[in-house]
Write a protein that holds these residues in place. Structure first.
Motif: not given
Length: 522
Positions: A472-485
């Motif tokens: 919503l803020a307009g970020f156009k780059g890439k994202t990465a995240a961690i998950a447990r399952y």
């Protein structure tokens, strides 16, 4: 009979979980259902619930910053709101009594004031459980809510001490010397290691504090809180808190079940309880208005208010003592038990939707915001960096160090715990304070040059919300995240996260990748 409790509690908790409600709502329903079926609880259920509350307060103490209680928004937020609720309840009781409404017509001024005092408390059990489930214990609104809850708990302990037949002995003055035990407690924590002895040490310390305070005529729950504060500065405090999590949650099931065994209600009692439940939005609204007057931001005030939009188990204690002293009729204890149970359902549902509700009402809520900002509510800028690492716990810190030291990538860490952000800054890392679920935080960020945002937050729902906010803020780059399952990984990918690392499933691959060079050295 014990199996019956476990069976019914599990079935009810499982069913409500399927409709996206917290399992505790099912535990409350199980308690009332068992009571309606004529099941009689034995002493073990109450004991189990008491153990859960003691461990809950102990884990709160492990994360409590005593100096925060002296902040104006904490002590004035609690005292001011409590005073208004008592006065408003007295007026409403007089009004309903004047029209002849059942159970209000026989109330005198003192009885009405006691009811107001009882409903002014918010549930420590529910609020902390919701904050923990949402991963918001160290957020700004989480810390404000916990501080207010502690002030309320202290007020409850003072009332119980003054109103009950048991008075503190002169030996209670000796408790002032407890800080002298800190070196011994630190030594004990250090020598317990990281295995099963550590949570047992936590249980031992919690119960020892409770027993000590009971011996000198004070509420045992307060003793567990005080002992926890004494060890909260130790390096293992966070590890100890995590090790006690499962024990605490299991014991608290007994507390939720015991609420339903308080008494069977009549339709008149249920009607009064419904009136009190309908007043919960008013209680939350008063918190919001008062906290914004104390210069808290609208978002912090709103989320804090929803965390505290419930009635407390301490309200039951106040009513119980008042009934024993002949100040209230015994029906009010049943009414209060019903009100507490209904408030738990309301609070659980409202807090599940809290961020969504704030997003919908942001423009209207910000009209109440004080133009002046407290120092803790001012955001810093990350500067010219390529990567943002959101969540500077162990995983986030490790990622930051690799990026900065081995990959030569300019990075900035972001954490919702201001104290943790300061500690990282003192260690030489570029870390700023910020709440990744706060739309205002992202709206102030200059995304120019930022290529990647890495989410290292423990709760995947928080990551989903943060991903939505940066889009919503307009970020156009890439994202990465961690998950447990694996199911969490799929949901994050569906939410738009470009890369998700399952650190349970992929830790072995990382370990092998880091170690394989040893084969070539032979």
């Amino acid at each position: 009979m014990d199996y019956l409790w476990i069976f019914i509690a599990f079935v009810c908790g499982f069913l409500v979980k399927q409709i996206n409600l917290p399992p505790l709502v099912g535990y409350l329903a199980a308690g009332f259902g068992l009571h309606a079926l004529g099941v009689q609880p034995d002493a073990s259920l109450k004991t189990l619930g008491d153990l859960g509350v003691i461990l809950l307060l102990f884990t709160i103490g492990l994360k409590l910053n005593i100096s925060s209680l002296f902040k104006t928004e904490i002590w004035a937020g609690a005292a001011g709101h409590m005073s208004v609720i008592v006065l408003l309840t007295m007026f409403n009781c007089a009004l309903l009594g004047a029209v002849g409404y059942s159970h209000f017509s026989g109330l005198d001024l003192a009885g009405a004031a006691l009811i107001g005092f009882a409903v002014s408390f918010s549930s420590t059990v529910i609020a902390v459980k919701v904050l923990e489930d949402n991963g918001e214990m160290r957020s700004r609104h989480g810390q404000v809510a916990i501080g207010i809850l502690v002030i309320q708990d202290i007020a409850a302990v003072i009332f119980v001490t003054l109103a009950s037949d048991m008075s503190p002995s002169w030996w209670a003055l000796g408790l002032l010397l407890l800080p002298l035990l800190r070196p011994a407690l630190d030594y004990l924590m250090e020598r317990c290691g990281h295995g099963e002895l550590l949570p047992l040490a936590g249980i031992f310390l919690a119960f020892s504090g409770a027993e000590l305070f009971e011996l000198v005529g004070l509420k045992g729950h307060l003793g567990a809180l005080v002992v926890a504060v004494l060890v909260s500065s130790h390096a293992k405090a966070a590890e100890l808190s995590k090790s006690l999590l499962s024990f605490k949650d299991l014991f608290l099931i007994g507390f939720f079940l015991s609420i339903g065994f308080t008494a069977l209600p009549t339709m008149d009692m249920l009607g009064v309880a419904m009136i009190m439940a309908i007043a919960l939005p008013i209680k939350a609204g008063l918190f919001f208005l008062w906290l914004t007057r104390l210069k808290l931001r609208a978002r912090t005030s709103f989320l804090t208010a929803l965390s505290l939009a419930n009635y407390s188990e301490f309200g039951l204690i106040v009513c119980s003592i008042s009934v024993t002293q002949g100040l209230l009729s015994k029906e009010w204890l049943v009414i209060m038990a019903l009100s507490v149970a209904l408030s738990f359902v309301f609070s659980s549902v409202a807090n599940t939707l809290s961020h969504r509700l704030y997003g919908r009402w942001t423009a209207e809520l910000k009209q109440f915001e004080n133009p002046m900002r407290l120092a803790e509510d001012q955001f810093d800028q990350p500067g010219k960096v390529a990567v943002l690492v959101v969540g500077m716990g162990r995983v986030g810190t490790g990622a930051y160090d690799i990026l900065q030291n081995e990959m030569a990538k300019t990075a900035c860490g972001i954490d919702m715990d201001r104290n943790r952000a300061v500690s990282h800054s003192e260690a030489g890392r570029n870390v700023i304070y910020g709440d990744a679920e706060d739309p205002e935080f992202w709206s102030d960020i200059d995304f120019d040059g930022i290529q990647l945002i890495m989410f290292a937050m423990p709760n995947f729902l928080d990551i989903q919300e943060a991903q939505n906010q940066i889009q919503l803020a307009g970020f156009k780059g890439k994202t990465a995240a961690i998950a447990r399952y694996e199911d969490e990984k799929e949901k994050l990918l569906s939410a738009g996260v470009n890369e998700v690392f399952n650190f349970y499933a992929e830790a072995g691959a990382g370990f092998a990748d880091q170690s394989v060079h040893l084969l070539a050295s032979k």
